[in-house]
Design a protein around this motif. Structure first.
Motif, PDB file in Angstrom:
ATOM      1  N   GLY A   9      -7.777   0.748  -3.964  1.00 45.94           N
ATOM      2  CA  GLY A   9      -9.178   0.924  -4.310  1.00 45.94           C
ATOM      3  C   GLY A   9      -9.845   1.899  -3.346  1.00 45.94           C
ATOM      4  N   SER A  41     -11.418  -2.609  -5.662  1.00 46.37           N
ATOM      5  CA  SER A  41     -10.374  -3.593  -5.929  1.00 46.37           C
ATOM      6  C   SER A  41     -10.721  -4.889  -5.187  1.00 46.37           C
ATOM      7  CB  SER A  41      -9.028  -3.048  -5.459  1.00 46.37           C
ATOM      8  OG  SER A  41      -8.054  -4.051  -5.518  1.00 46.37           O
ATOM      9  N   ILE A  65      -7.562  -3.978   4.166  1.00 45.81           N
ATOM     10  CA  ILE A  65      -8.738  -4.211   3.323  1.00 45.81           C
ATOM     11  C   ILE A  65      -9.994  -3.871   4.119  1.00 45.81           C
ATOM     12  CG2 ILE A  65      -7.735  -5.929   1.760  1.00 45.81           C
ATOM     13  CD1 ILE A  65      -8.823  -8.121   3.471  1.00 45.81           C
ATOM     14  N   GLU A  83       0.841  -1.201   0.000  1.00 46.54           N
ATOM     15  CA  GLU A  83       0.000   0.000   0.000  1.00 46.54           C
ATOM     16  C   GLU A  83       0.872   1.245   0.000  1.00 46.54           C
ATOM     17  OE1 GLU A  83      -2.502   3.279   1.492  1.00 46.54           O
ATOM     18  OE2 GLU A  83      -0.669   2.505   2.359  1.00 46.54           O
ATOM     19  N   THR A 112     -11.407  -1.722  -0.960  1.00 48.86           N
ATOM     20  CA  THR A 112     -10.564  -2.873  -1.285  1.00 48.86           C
ATOM     21  C   THR A 112     -11.056  -4.062  -0.470  1.00 48.86           C
ATOM     22  OG1 THR A 112      -8.689  -1.404  -1.677  1.00 48.86           O
ATOM     23  CG2 THR A 112      -8.193  -3.733  -1.393  1.00 48.86           C
ATOM     24  N   ALA A 119      -3.860  -2.614  -7.185  1.00 50.20           N
ATOM     25  CA  ALA A 119      -4.697  -3.502  -6.376  1.00 50.20           C
ATOM     26  C   ALA A 119      -4.876  -3.015  -4.935  1.00 50.20           C
ATOM     27  CB  ALA A 119      -4.115  -4.916  -6.385  1.00 50.20           C
ATOM     28  N   SER A 120      -3.917  -2.250  -4.435  1.00 54.31           N
ATOM     29  CA  SER A 120      -3.964  -1.849  -3.023  1.00 54.31           C
ATOM     30  C   SER A 120      -4.656  -0.524  -2.771  1.00 54.31           C
ATOM     31  CB  SER A 120      -2.545  -1.765  -2.456  1.00 54.31           C
ATOM     32  OG  SER A 120      -2.040  -3.042  -2.251  1.00 54.31           O
ATOM     33  N   THR A 150       0.073  -6.045  -6.262  1.00 55.66           N
ATOM     34  CA  THR A 150      -0.323  -5.575  -4.926  1.00 55.66           C
ATOM     35  C   THR A 150       0.257  -4.191  -4.672  1.00 55.66           C
ATOM     36  OG1 THR A 150       0.238  -7.828  -4.324  1.00 55.66           O
ATOM     37  CG2 THR A 150      -0.678  -6.458  -2.599  1.00 55.66           C
TER      38      THR A 150
END
Lengths: 318, 280
Positions: free
Chosen positions: B216, B198, B259, A175, B219, B213-214, B209
């Motif tokens: 969103g 995501s 998430i 992230e 997520t 993908a990370s 990732t």
């Protein structure tokens, strides 16, 4: 102590002879000027020959040379009045990334870069230049500060990659990197990125999204380390030289692909042989590049940055 | 007391996370129960005993999520070139690509298009692990960018279902740059205030990732998916110790705050529809 690279042949030997002669001359009153001059010339010719024909794997070794100038050397050699800014305001201060404010000639700039260590002790402190999420978040915090006060950003890339460890995963390494890529592509100030040593994958790219991506001529930039690639493909890290070849990781190759903007020529025999000249060269190029970028309006700058990344890719379009 | 230790004999069960089971019965990779294949398929490739979620390919995933007959695929014919002239043990990347295309019927490791999710028009990108481990090269980057542009043009939400080992090293720095390219395109979607969801599935690692993908707006992940930056083996080599159970799983990510929630496959479509509805 001089560090010998396997392919440098008798260069180091000649270095030592020159040093010995100079020492002898300093002791007595016999002059060795002529011998020193001859030997130096001979060595330089040899260096030129070797460094003009380096293989990608040899370039990797130069990029990782223990004496190669580090980010801190560029800070000292290029910028004035550096004040370091620590911490991500959330978790901690990752010492594998240094960030701060300073001036480049008259220009006030923010600089951020990967910092490896010179020796073992230093390397432990710097985590071998492999950042954890808080390092990337510190970088982003400082970049946002630059944006707020409308100052250009210069980043220096020199890492094997983002740190692969338990705590890095717990704190969201992915992230942190993704966030930097996202935010950097829309920061409303000029960003120049310079790869000074190893540009290892996402951990390098997380400081590498900007208006200009420059590479020193014997630095490397790769999606995976040659050792990692060789391990995956052939289950044998020893075949890294072949992988280095296949991955096309040199400044020359990447420039020909249009993936970087400029290759900065290193002094004869690599940056480690003449750090002063290296930092001076980088300084001049940064000044020129920054001048060019500052001429653009912010909108034009961001449009061009966007188009640059949108254009990256090779495919068949039927 | 070493002489009481029983040596480990027996056949290793095939890894049905990646390969489709043959015949009538399958042994579950996770709980080792014997499952009747038809029951397993009907259960959306989720073990009826332990709930372990097996991988879906892009076709199955689209079937699962999109209202029947409403999917319109885009950019179907974009395919990779071999920009580096990459060769592995005498096999050219270009040849391997053609081979894989024939085997999978796909041009690359992602399918993109628009379709309805319980009647709500959505731009959907689904990665496919059966094509080069779902790895991201130029084509994936480009197709995601075009999907984002289409989202903006039609003002419809974007869903990306990730399933990938990371960047495709055969495309070198080109593949690395797709991380920046996709994230950069996502800034435009954010400017337009269009929803991006995501969905992380088993496995999502590396450069995927660490990019789109990370980040969103929402997520989410399927249960028991491997999700992380560095591969478990790389981490074990670095820290020289075994990783704890459940490390880098969806549950681990939820616990550490990366998430929004975990959703089982049976509920996935409904949950997505609910989100789409709320944000519309």
């Amino acid at each position: 102590m001089a560090v010998e690279l396997g392919f440098e042949g008798s260069v180091i030997e000649m270095d030592n002879q020159i040093k010995e002669l100079a020492a002898l001359e300093a002791e007595g009153d016999v002059s060795f000027q002529l011998e020193i001059q001859n030997l130096t010339e001979k060595r330089d010719n040899l260096l030129k020959e070797i460094y003009n024909n380096l293989t990608p794997w040899q370039i990797v070794q130069v990029a990782r040379h223990p004496k190669r100038p580090l980010f801190s050397d560029y800070i000292d050699g290029i910028f004035k009045g550096f004040i370091e800014l620590h911490g991500d305001r959330n978790f901690g201060d990752d010492q594998s990334i240094i960030a701060g404010i300073c001036t480049l000639e008259e220009e006030k700039v923010f600089i951020i870069g990967h910092q490896r260590g010179r020796d073992m002790k230093d390397n432990v402190k710097r985590n071998f230049g492999m950042p954890k999420p808080e390092g990337y978040r510190k970088a982003l915090r400082v970049m946002k500060l630059a944006e707020k006060f409308n100052k250009p950003i210069i980043t220096f890339i020199d890492t094997k990659g983002a740190y692969p460890g338990i705590e890095a995963e717990q704190r969201g390494q992915s992230e942190a990197i993704a966030r930097n890529l996202f935010e950097m592509s829309k920061l409303k100030v000029p960003i120049i990125c310079v790869v000074i040593g190893e540009g290892g994958s996402g951990g390098a790219l997380a400081l590498g999204v900007g208006d200009r991506l420059l590479m020193l001529s014997y630095s490397m930039f790769s999606v995976i380390s040659p050792e990692g690639c060789a391990t995956i493909l052939w289950k044998d890290a020893g075949r890294a030289p072949e992988a280095a070849n296949a991955l096309r990781i040199t400044a020359q190759d990447l420039l020909s692909f249009g993936l970087i903007d400029e290759s900065i020529e290193e002094p004869l025999g690599g940056a480690h042989r003449n750090p002063e000249l290296m930092t001076q060269t980088v300084k001049e190029i940064l000044i020129t590049q920054l001048k060019g970028l500052k001429r653009l309006s912010i909108k034009r700058l961001l449009d061009k940055r966007y188009e640059k990344f949108m254009g990256m890719g090779q495919m068949f379009k039927e | 007391m070493a002489w009481f230790n029983k040596p480990k004999y027996g056949l290793k069960a095939p890894d049905h996370r990646t390969e489709k089971p043959k015949g009538l019965w399958t042994r579950c990779f996770n709980c080792k129960e014997i499952i009747y294949n038809r029951e397993w398929e009907e259960n959306l490739r989720v073990c009826p005993r332990c709930g372990y979620h097996y991988r879906l390919n892009s076709k199955e995933r689209i079937q699962l999520l999109i209202d029947q007959g409403s999917f319109q695929e885009h950019d179907k014919n974009l395919s990779s070139v071999d920009p580096l002239g990459f060769e592995n043990l005498g096999q050219k990347y270009q040849d391997k690509l053609i081979q894989t295309q024939k085997k999978t019927g796909l041009k690359d490791a992602i399918v993109t298009g628009t379709g309805l999710i319980h009647g709500i028009k959505t731009e959907l990108c689904v990665m496919d692990f059966s094509f080069f481990g779902g790895s991201m090269g130029s084509v994936i980057g480009e197709k995601i960018v075009r999907a984002i542009q289409n989202s903006i043009k039609q003002r419809i939400p974007l869903i990306i279902v990730s399933c990938s080992g990371g960047a495709r090293m055969q495309e070198g720095v080109y593949s690395l740059m797709q991380m920046a390219k996709t994230c950069s395109a996502l800034t435009k979607l954010a400017d337009e205030k269009i929803l991006y969801i995501s969905v992380l599935t088993d496995p999502t690692t590396g450069g995927v990732t660490a990019s789109f993908a990370s980040i969103g707006d929402i997520t989410i992940a399927e249960p028991n998916a491997l999700i992380g930056f560095a591969g478990p083996r790389v981490i074990e080599q670095t820290i020289k110790q075994k990783l704890p159970n459940g490390f880098q799983s969806s549950e681990f990510l939820l616990e550490h705050g990366f998430i929004d929630f975990i959703v089982g496959r049976k509920e996935l479509k409904n949950q997505l529809a609910q989100l789409l509805h709320f944000f519309s």
